[in-house]
Design a protein around this motif. Structure first.
Motif, mmCIF file in Angstrom:
data_model
loop_
_atom_site.group_PDB
_atom_site.id
_atom_site.type_symbol
_atom_site.label_atom_id
_atom_site.label_comp_id
_atom_site.label_asym_id
_atom_site.label_seq_id
_atom_site.Cartn_x
_atom_site.Cartn_y
_atom_site.Cartn_z
ATOM 1 N N VAL A 86 -8.281 -2.613 8.659
ATOM 2 C CA VAL A 86 -7.357 -3.112 7.639
ATOM 3 C C VAL A 86 -6.631 -1.933 6.996
ATOM 4 N N THR A 87 -5.478 -2.246 6.423
ATOM 5 C CA THR A 87 -4.720 -1.277 5.633
ATOM 6 C C THR A 87 -4.708 -1.803 4.204
ATOM 7 N N TYR A 88 -4.974 -0.922 3.257
ATOM 8 C CA TYR A 88 -4.966 -1.323 1.844
ATOM 9 C C TYR A 88 -3.646 -0.850 1.222
ATOM 10 N N VAL A 89 -2.896 -1.792 0.640
ATOM 11 C CA VAL A 89 -1.572 -1.463 0.108
ATOM 12 C C VAL A 89 -1.545 -1.632 -1.412
ATOM 13 N N CYS A 90 -1.149 -0.578 -2.086
ATOM 14 C CA CYS A 90 -0.965 -0.648 -3.544
ATOM 15 C C CYS A 90 0.552 -0.688 -3.775
ATOM 16 N N HIS A 91 1.080 -1.901 -3.852
ATOM 17 C CA HIS A 91 2.545 -2.063 -3.897
ATOM 18 C C HIS A 91 3.158 -1.428 -5.138
ATOM 19 N N ASP A 92 2.526 -1.623 -6.284
ATOM 20 C CA ASP A 92 3.199 -1.152 -7.503
ATOM 21 C C ASP A 92 3.268 0.368 -7.581
ATOM 22 N N GLN A 93 2.403 1.075 -6.834
ATOM 23 C CA GLN A 93 2.458 2.539 -6.830
ATOM 24 C C GLN A 93 3.103 3.074 -5.551
ATOM 25 N N GLY A 94 3.506 2.191 -4.649
ATOM 26 C CA GLY A 94 4.201 2.619 -3.429
ATOM 27 C C GLY A 94 3.341 3.441 -2.499
ATOM 28 N N VAL A 95 2.058 3.049 -2.357
ATOM 29 C CA VAL A 95 1.168 3.800 -1.455
ATOM 30 C C VAL A 95 0.343 2.817 -0.615
ATOM 31 N N ALA A 96 -0.039 3.277 0.580
ATOM 32 C CA ALA A 96 -0.926 2.471 1.422
ATOM 33 C C ALA A 96 -1.894 3.401 2.138
ATOM 34 N N GLU A 139 -3.627 -4.739 -1.814
ATOM 35 C CA GLU A 139 -3.517 -5.897 -0.928
ATOM 36 C C GLU A 139 -4.167 -5.528 0.407
ATOM 37 N N VAL A 140 -4.930 -6.440 0.957
ATOM 38 C CA VAL A 140 -5.557 -6.206 2.252
ATOM 39 C C VAL A 140 -4.617 -6.712 3.345
ATOM 40 N N ARG A 141 -4.272 -5.836 4.280
ATOM 41 C CA ARG A 141 -3.485 -6.269 5.441
ATOM 42 C C ARG A 141 -4.306 -6.025 6.696
ATOM 43 N N ALA A 142 -4.526 -7.051 7.459
ATOM 44 C CA ALA A 142 -5.270 -6.896 8.711
ATOM 45 C C ALA A 142 -4.400 -6.117 9.696
ATOM 46 N N THR A 143 -4.924 -4.985 10.191
ATOM 47 C CA THR A 143 -4.166 -4.160 11.149
ATOM 48 C C THR A 143 -5.056 -3.797 12.342
ATOM 49 N N PRO A 144 -5.520 -4.796 13.088
ATOM 50 C CA PRO A 144 -6.399 -4.499 14.227
ATOM 51 C C PRO A 144 -5.666 -3.745 15.336
ATOM 52 N N ILE A 171 2.822 -2.604 8.736
ATOM 53 C CA ILE A 171 3.055 -1.309 8.070
ATOM 54 C C ILE A 171 4.549 -0.978 8.057
ATOM 55 N N PHE A 172 5.196 -1.110 9.185
ATOM 56 C CA PHE A 172 6.632 -0.787 9.217
ATOM 57 C C PHE A 172 7.480 -1.831 8.483
ATOM 58 N N SER A 173 6.885 -2.927 8.087
ATOM 59 C CA SER A 173 7.615 -3.918 7.292
ATOM 60 C C SER A 173 7.561 -3.577 5.801
ATOM 61 N N LEU A 174 6.804 -2.555 5.452
ATOM 62 C CA LEU A 174 6.736 -2.113 4.052
ATOM 63 C C LEU A 174 7.987 -1.280 3.736
ATOM 64 N N PRO A 175 8.292 -1.056 2.447
ATOM 65 C CA PRO A 175 9.494 -0.273 2.111
ATOM 66 C C PRO A 175 9.458 1.122 2.743
ATOM 67 N N ASN A 176 10.614 1.603 3.157
ATOM 68 C CA ASN A 176 10.683 2.887 3.869
ATOM 69 C C ASN A 176 10.087 4.046 3.089
ATOM 70 N N LYS A 177 10.257 4.031 1.769
ATOM 71 C CA LYS A 177 9.783 5.206 1.023
ATOM 72 C C LYS A 177 8.314 5.101 0.604
ATOM 73 N N LEU A 178 7.676 4.002 0.969
ATOM 74 C CA LEU A 178 6.249 3.855 0.640
ATOM 75 C C LEU A 178 5.453 4.959 1.339
ATOM 76 N N ARG A 179 4.575 5.605 0.587
ATOM 77 C CA ARG A 179 3.777 6.712 1.145
ATOM 78 C C ARG A 179 2.558 6.170 1.883
ATOM 79 N N LEU A 180 2.284 6.774 3.009
ATOM 80 C CA LEU A 180 1.160 6.337 3.839
ATOM 81 C C LEU A 180 0.118 7.443 3.885
ATOM 82 N N TYR A 181 -1.105 7.086 3.551
ATOM 83 C CA TYR A 181 -2.217 8.037 3.580
ATOM 84 C C TYR A 181 -3.138 7.660 4.738
ATOM 85 N N PRO A 182 -3.294 8.560 5.708
ATOM 86 C CA PRO A 182 -4.082 8.227 6.903
ATOM 87 C C PRO A 182 -5.574 8.489 6.721
ATOM 88 N N GLY A 183 -6.356 7.991 7.673
ATOM 89 C CA GLY A 183 -7.799 8.202 7.657
ATOM 90 C C GLY A 183 -8.207 9.571 8.170
#
Ligand SMILES: N[C@@H](CCC(=O)N[C@@H](CSS)C(=O)NCC(=O)O)C(=O)O
Length: 297
Positions: free
Chosen positions: A189-199, A177-182, A231-243
């Motif tokens: 943008v942040t790309y979120v893969c909800h079913d795998q719990g990663v962004a 999912e594309v989320r605009a994060t200016p 981003i902080f509205s995503l589930p707490n345990k969702l993993r975040l991969y930075p640039g």
């Protein structure tokens, strides 16, 4: 103070210290010979207080790593020059893949992995229009003309696909999912893969940090709102991969950043002040070059 309230105070402190070690209550109750009921009561109280503060249910969920499904492939690739991360994601069965934020000098490295694993890159995705990534995408296209390039429509760039907030990018059985994060730039943008719990947060949110806002279209208030709302509205345990990461860290979670990010645990006003007073080295020519919209075709 009653013995009971002393017990609760002790257990509460103990839980805070050990935080994710849920067994600490039973250990402490053995040591202090507390009744199991008191320990459970303290645990529940702690859980409630964490929920009130907006953190997820259950101590264990704060450190839990939800495993990927077996048909999901994720490889984090690193550029030690610029401390940039590139991500290769794929459907392990169909072999459809996407490459996020490649680095120009390392395109051949990335293609080697892709070739060895027999993956087909369907999309080269950019999280924003910084030349550290965009020139790489242009180069990738020369090797893989069928691969579609994608970047936010807000960039003003020319690409095969101009993505907008809410768009979904499919690769095999998976999607982003594309989320605009200016805020770091106006087209992040942040790309979120909800079913795998990663962004994949690009430079919007870094581990215990965030993208600088002192050049180009950077704006601290916009960045703060993007991080909190998208981003902080995503589930707490969702993993975040930075640039990028400049200290060798690889991945974090929504929970960790809400709890420990030194800039984002502050109020909006304090955050803006912090960002305005950060003393970064001047942006390099390479970082600045992206100001003009580029062609990603
Ligand atoms: N931390 C580096 C500075 C490198 C830098 O400017 N990184 C950008 C992302 S690439 S445009 C950034 O936003 N950094 C934020 C940060 O907090 O590092 C250095 O110290 O030289």
């Amino acid at each position: 103070m009653s013995i009971f309230s002393s017990v609760l105070r002790f257990c509460g402190r103990n839980v805070r210290i050990s935080r994710q070690i849920s067994s600490c209550l039973s250990v402490s109750s053995q040591v202090l010979n507390l009744s199991k009921q008191s320990a459970i009561f303290a645990h529940v109280s702690y859980e409630k207080s964490m929920m009130i503060k907006g953190f997820s249910k259950g101590l264990s969920t704060h450190i839990e790593r939800q495993p990927h499904s077996e048909d999901f492939f994720l490889r984090q690739l690193f550029d030690r020059e610029s401390c940039t991360y590139t991500y290769l994601l794929a459907d392990a069965y169909s072999k459809d893949a996407v490459l996020i934020d490649p680095v120009i000098e390392l395109i051949e490295r990335d293609l080697e992995v892709v070739g060895e694993l027999g993956l087909n890159i369907r999309y080269a995705l950019s999280t924003h229009m910084h030349s550290d990534h965009t020139k790489a995408v242009q180069k990738l296209k020369k090797y893989l003309p069928e691969c579609k390039t994608a970047i936010s429509a807000a960039s003003g760039a020319i690409a095969d696909i101009l993505v907008r907030h809410g768009d979904i990018i499919h690769f095999g059985r998976h999607n982003l999912e594309v989320r605009a994060t200016p805020g770091h730039t106006n087209c992040c943008v942040t790309y979120v893969c909800h079913d795998q719990g990663v962004a994949f947060t690009g430079d919007t949110l870094l581990i215990r940090g965030c993208g600088r806002t002192d050049f180009d279209q950077g704006d601290p208030e916009t960045l703060y709102n993007s991080i909190y709302n998208q981003i902080f509205s995503l589930p707490n345990k969702l993993r975040l991969y930075p640039g990028h990461d400049y200290r060798g860290r690889t991945v974090t979670t929504v929970y960790e950043e809400k709890r420990y990010n030194p800039r984002l645990t502050k109020s909006r006003e304090e955050f803006i002040q912090i960002m305005k007073t950060l003393n970064f080295a001047h942006a390099t020519d390479n970082q600045m070059e992206h100001s003009l919209p580029e062609s990603f075709k």
